[in-house]
Scaffold this motif. Sequence first.
Motif, mmCIF file in Angstrom:
data_model
loop_
_atom_site.group_PDB
_atom_site.id
_atom_site.type_symbol
_atom_site.label_atom_id
_atom_site.label_comp_id
_atom_site.label_asym_id
_atom_site.label_seq_id
_atom_site.Cartn_x
_atom_site.Cartn_y
_atom_site.Cartn_z
ATOM 1 N N ILE A 180 36.509 38.066 38.202
ATOM 2 C CA ILE A 180 35.347 38.564 37.469
ATOM 3 C C ILE A 180 34.084 38.027 38.135
ATOM 4 O O ILE A 180 34.004 36.857 38.504
ATOM 5 C CB ILE A 180 35.373 38.119 35.995
ATOM 6 N N LYS A 181 33.100 38.894 38.261
ATOM 7 C CA LYS A 181 31.791 38.514 38.792
ATOM 8 C C LYS A 181 30.761 38.666 37.685
ATOM 9 O O LYS A 181 30.902 39.499 36.798
ATOM 10 C CB LYS A 181 31.385 39.426 39.957
ATOM 11 N N GLN A 182 29.716 37.853 37.771
ATOM 12 C CA GLN A 182 28.580 38.036 36.873
ATOM 13 C C GLN A 182 27.345 38.271 37.725
ATOM 14 O O GLN A 182 27.152 37.617 38.750
ATOM 15 C CB GLN A 182 28.399 36.845 35.951
ATOM 16 N N MET A 183 26.537 39.236 37.315
ATOM 17 C CA MET A 183 25.328 39.545 38.056
ATOM 18 C C MET A 183 24.118 39.283 37.179
ATOM 19 O O MET A 183 23.964 39.895 36.120
ATOM 20 C CB MET A 183 25.316 40.996 38.536
ATOM 21 N N ALA A 184 23.276 38.363 37.629
ATOM 22 C CA ALA A 184 22.061 38.015 36.902
ATOM 23 C C ALA A 184 20.980 39.067 37.169
ATOM 24 O O ALA A 184 21.104 39.889 38.080
ATOM 25 C CB ALA A 184 21.580 36.634 37.334
ATOM 26 N N ILE A 241 31.373 42.184 36.049
ATOM 27 C CA ILE A 241 32.052 43.211 36.832
ATOM 28 C C ILE A 241 33.504 42.787 37.032
ATOM 29 O O ILE A 241 33.770 41.659 37.440
ATOM 30 C CB ILE A 241 31.355 43.388 38.195
ATOM 31 N N VAL A 242 34.427 43.698 36.747
ATOM 32 C CA VAL A 242 35.856 43.404 36.829
ATOM 33 C C VAL A 242 36.520 44.420 37.744
ATOM 34 O O VAL A 242 36.297 45.622 37.604
ATOM 35 C CB VAL A 242 36.502 43.468 35.422
ATOM 36 N N GLY A 243 37.324 43.932 38.651
ATOM 37 C CA GLY A 243 38.147 44.804 39.497
ATOM 38 C C GLY A 243 39.587 44.623 39.082
ATOM 39 O O GLY A 243 40.146 45.354 38.312
ATOM 40 N N ALA A 252 35.050 39.089 47.327
ATOM 41 C CA ALA A 252 34.666 40.393 46.804
ATOM 42 C C ALA A 252 35.550 40.764 45.612
ATOM 43 O O ALA A 252 36.658 40.268 45.466
ATOM 44 C CB ALA A 252 34.796 41.449 47.891
ATOM 45 N N VAL A 253 35.056 41.627 44.759
ATOM 46 C CA VAL A 253 35.833 42.139 43.642
ATOM 47 C C VAL A 253 36.950 43.009 44.207
ATOM 48 O O VAL A 253 36.712 43.861 45.061
ATOM 49 C CB VAL A 253 34.951 42.963 42.679
ATOM 50 N N ALA A 254 38.161 42.786 43.758
ATOM 51 C CA ALA A 254 39.301 43.602 44.182
ATOM 52 C C ALA A 254 39.199 44.951 43.481
ATOM 53 O O ALA A 254 39.518 45.071 42.311
ATOM 54 C CB ALA A 254 40.611 42.900 43.838
ATOM 55 N N ALA A 255 38.719 45.958 44.199
ATOM 56 C CA ALA A 255 38.376 47.232 43.574
ATOM 57 C C ALA A 255 39.298 48.373 43.974
ATOM 58 O O ALA A 255 38.915 49.528 43.879
ATOM 59 C CB ALA A 255 36.927 47.573 43.911
ATOM 60 N N GLU A 256 40.519 48.068 44.392
ATOM 61 C CA GLU A 256 41.437 49.132 44.791
ATOM 62 C C GLU A 256 41.661 50.133 43.674
ATOM 63 O O GLU A 256 41.938 51.296 43.920
ATOM 64 C CB GLU A 256 42.807 48.562 45.204
ATOM 65 N N THR A 270 27.764 35.934 41.114
ATOM 66 C CA THR A 270 28.566 34.723 41.253
ATOM 67 C C THR A 270 29.924 34.923 40.585
ATOM 68 O O THR A 270 30.099 35.797 39.740
ATOM 69 C CB THR A 270 27.867 33.496 40.626
ATOM 70 N N ASP A 271 30.875 34.083 40.980
ATOM 71 C CA ASP A 271 32.215 34.133 40.404
ATOM 72 C C ASP A 271 32.233 33.535 39.004
ATOM 73 O O ASP A 271 31.494 32.601 38.713
ATOM 74 C CB ASP A 271 33.198 33.320 41.254
ATOM 75 N N VAL A 272 33.099 34.081 38.153
ATOM 76 C CA VAL A 272 33.426 33.462 36.876
ATOM 77 C C VAL A 272 34.734 32.717 37.117
ATOM 78 O O VAL A 272 35.677 33.278 37.659
ATOM 79 C CB VAL A 272 33.603 34.523 35.764
#
Length: 182
Positions: free
Chosen positions: A40-44, A33-35, A15-19, A50-52
């Motif tokens: 970093i995640k990419q959303m199609a 998406i960056v936490g 999961a994205v570290a979103a603290e 998926t992970d970058v």
Amino acid sequence: AAVNQWVTVTQSGTAVAAEMGITYAVLNNVCFIVGRAGNIKQMASDGTVTDVSSEPSGILVANYRDRLYLAGDGGSGTNGSPVRVSFSARGDGTSWTTASDFFDVADQGGGFIRGFKVYQDGLGIFKFDSIFVYDEIELKQRVLGAGAYNHKVVQEVNGRLYTFGPNGIFETDLSSAKDIGD
């Protein structure tokens, strides 16, 4: 997916570290998406997340001139310095050369990068009490005494930028700032 139609979001990896919240930028119709902590995640468009891989550690992301720019998260990860800005390959948010594709936004205050804002063909880089501008050729400190508490307080309204930091509320064009908080 069709426009205005909900899709189920599925995720691979961690999961994205979103603290500290998340930021996102869109590059070539892909949402990044960056936490923090180099995750970093990419959303199609079909909702697949998926992970970058091999990305730097970052907390803020912006799309400027067909590249992603990532501010270091203050951690110990790759390029995690809180004054460091890393950038992706042109047109590809999944390709990062962390050994060379970065620059540091250093000033006498030494503060962390608090926000990005693309404005009038420049990338505004905000610290607590200063504003820098990057244009792919040079980085210049343009404003001293005005800055931003965080990336959420830098807003464009009717073609003008407004920011709120420790020294007050300012209207800025990234070259000068006017205190409007009195």
